[in-house]
Design a protein around this motif. Structure first.
Motif, PDB file in Angstrom:
ATOM      1  N   PRO A  33       0.830  -1.202   0.000  1.00 51.33           N
ATOM      2  CA  PRO A  33       0.000   0.000   0.000  1.00 51.33           C
ATOM      3  C   PRO A  33       0.871   1.262   0.000  1.00 51.33           C
ATOM      4  O   PRO A  33       1.889   1.316   0.674  1.00 51.33           O
ATOM      5  N   ASN A  34       0.469   2.253  -0.739  1.00 50.60           N
ATOM      6  CA  ASN A  34       1.202   3.522  -0.746  1.00 50.60           C
ATOM      7  C   ASN A  34       0.356   4.680  -0.230  1.00 50.60           C
ATOM      8  O   ASN A  34       0.707   5.846  -0.391  1.00 50.60           O
ATOM      9  N   ARG A  35      -0.776   4.350   0.397  1.00 50.35           N
ATOM     10  CA  ARG A  35      -1.630   5.341   1.049  1.00 50.35           C
ATOM     11  C   ARG A  35      -2.473   4.629   2.106  1.00 50.35           C
ATOM     12  O   ARG A  35      -2.495   3.388   2.152  1.00 50.35           O
ATOM     13  N   ASP A  91      -9.033  -2.409  -5.020  1.00 52.56           N
ATOM     14  CA  ASP A  91      -7.624  -2.066  -5.135  1.00 52.56           C
ATOM     15  C   ASP A  91      -6.826  -2.325  -3.865  1.00 52.56           C
ATOM     16  O   ASP A  91      -5.653  -1.947  -3.767  1.00 52.56           O
ATOM     17  N   GLY A  92      -7.474  -2.950  -2.867  1.00 56.56           N
ATOM     18  CA  GLY A  92      -6.762  -3.252  -1.635  1.00 56.56           C
ATOM     19  C   GLY A  92      -6.801  -2.154  -0.600  1.00 56.56           C
ATOM     20  O   GLY A  92      -6.177  -2.282   0.458  1.00 56.56           O
ATOM     21  N   TYR A  93      -7.538  -1.083  -0.884  1.00 56.93           N
ATOM     22  CA  TYR A  93      -7.575   0.034   0.060  1.00 56.93           C
ATOM     23  C   TYR A  93      -8.882   0.089   0.864  1.00 56.93           C
ATOM     24  O   TYR A  93      -9.161   1.078   1.522  1.00 56.93           O
ATOM     25  N   THR A  94      -9.671  -0.995   0.772  1.00 57.60           N
ATOM     26  CA  THR A  94     -10.875  -1.114   1.585  1.00 57.60           C
ATOM     27  C   THR A  94     -10.916  -2.489   2.227  1.00 57.60           C
ATOM     28  O   THR A  94     -10.968  -3.509   1.529  1.00 57.60           O
ATOM     29  N   ILE A 270      -2.444  -8.977  -3.428  1.00 57.44           N
ATOM     30  CA  ILE A 270      -2.783  -8.031  -2.363  1.00 57.44           C
ATOM     31  C   ILE A 270      -3.552  -8.739  -1.258  1.00 57.44           C
ATOM     32  O   ILE A 270      -3.305  -8.516  -0.071  1.00 57.44           O
ATOM     33  N   VAL A 271      -4.477  -9.614  -1.645  1.00 58.52           N
ATOM     34  CA  VAL A 271      -5.247 -10.388  -0.659  1.00 58.52           C
ATOM     35  C   VAL A 271      -4.305 -11.206   0.216  1.00 58.52           C
ATOM     36  O   VAL A 271      -4.468 -11.258   1.440  1.00 58.52           O
TER      37      VAL A 271
END
Length: 330
Positions: A33-35, A91-94, A270-271
């Motif tokens: 993750p970058n954020r 996208d992996g951000y949730t 990502i998962v």
């Protein structure tokens, strides 16, 4: 340019575009993750769910090197928040906090659930499971589970049980208990455990199923009487309370479980990385301390496809409980 060369050129352009898209996706995955990551918790702040999720978020954020921010979105037994989270980009951000209510029972309880627990989510990793304690007002004539069952059968619908809200573990456990024991009681839902327990101690309710950390202070103060634990065995923090199994009611066994999911089509790498971070968090001493404090048991090996199969089993189980009990949302 003849047709052959036009088709060839078009094919090359399409291939280049696909390669660029794939390359961009891989690049994005490599930097993930970058954020900050949003952790949607579909219940109100405070209590076991919120406290546990915040500790997990902190540790997972430390493992991944980016903050994990809890976003409380309560409503409809958790279904509103889960539905909103399922519609977010994969996208992996949730991250999504799911329970036996949001991922199983609510489909039978609510008419307008607009998400599919299987198709709209990717299972990542389970968190923990927590047995509940059956507590009654000390002034009531029943002092044991057999006495409670006998009274309930002799007075169908007369006994009132409170819950923290429709579709919560405190509600579903009581419905399962009725099915397992052949009794019929009346559900009185509240917005959270606190007001329900207040009414229980005041004599406005007869009984309730709730989490150990919530009821034990009142039990120790003599304001509530515990009759049973809904797990397979007795609790280490309350070894004097018998389990429903040893009392002869194994079908009444129930634990409130929680797990992390992400929107469908989230990239597998990502998962996996998120699941690995959660696994490390569950084994972290800080998380273990919180889990034990709440009378919960960590689910260390339930992840990915095994978690998905578990959810499918729970969907069938709780649908049958809701249908057989006739549970409704008041």
């Amino acid at each position: 340019m003849d047709k052959f060369w036009k088709k060839a050129l078009a094919g090359l352009c399409a291939a280049a575009a696909a390669a660029a898209t794939l390359g961009a996706a891989h690049a994005a995955n490599d930097t993930w993750p970058n954020r900050p990551i949003t952790f949607v918790v579909p219940f109100t702040p405070g209590g076991i769910t919120d406290n546990t999720s915040r500790v997990l978020a902190k540790i997972v954020g430390d493992k991944l090197g980016q903050p994990v921010v809890v976003d409380n979105r309560p409503g409809a037994g958790g279904s509103i928040g889960v539905e909103a989270a399922s519609r977010q980009p994969p996208d992996g951000y949730t991250m999504i906090y799911g329970t036996q209510g949001t991922q199983a029972a609510n489909l039978a309880l609510y008419k307008n659930i607009r998400y599919d627990p299987v198709k709209d989510f990717v299972p990542v990793h389970a968190m923990s499971e927590t047995p509940l304690i059956l507590v009654v007002n000390p002034s009531r004539p029943f002092k044991t589970v057999p006495e409670l069952i006998a009274y309930a059968k002799a007075n169908p619908g007369k006994l009132n049980f409170g819950s923290a809200g429709p579709g919560t573990g405190t509600h579903l456990t009581a419905e399962l208990f009725q099915v397992a024991t052949g009794t019929k009681m009346t559900h009185v839902p509240y917005k959270g455990s606190s007001p329900a327990l207040t009414d229980l101690m005041a004599g406005n309710l007869d009984l309730m199923f709730d989490y150990p950390v919530v009821v034990m202070p009142f039990v120790k103060a003599g304001k509530l009487k515990p009759l049973a634990v809904t797990g397979k065995t007795r609790l280490t923090i309350a070894p004097e309370i018998p389990s429903v199994s040893e009392l002869g009611f194994p079908k009444a066994e129930s634990t409130a479980w929680s797990a992390v999911f992400v929107p469908a089509k989230t990239p597998p790498d990502i998962v996996k990385r998120l699941g690995d971070a959660i696994a490390l968090a569950i084994a972290d001493p800080e998380m273990q301390q919180v889990t034990e404090k709440f009378g919960s048991v960590p689910l260390k090996d339930l992840r990915d496809a095994r978690l998905g199969d578990f959810v499918k089993t729970e969907m069938v189980r709780w649908r049958e409980v809701v249908q057989e009990s006739g549970a409704k949302l008041e």
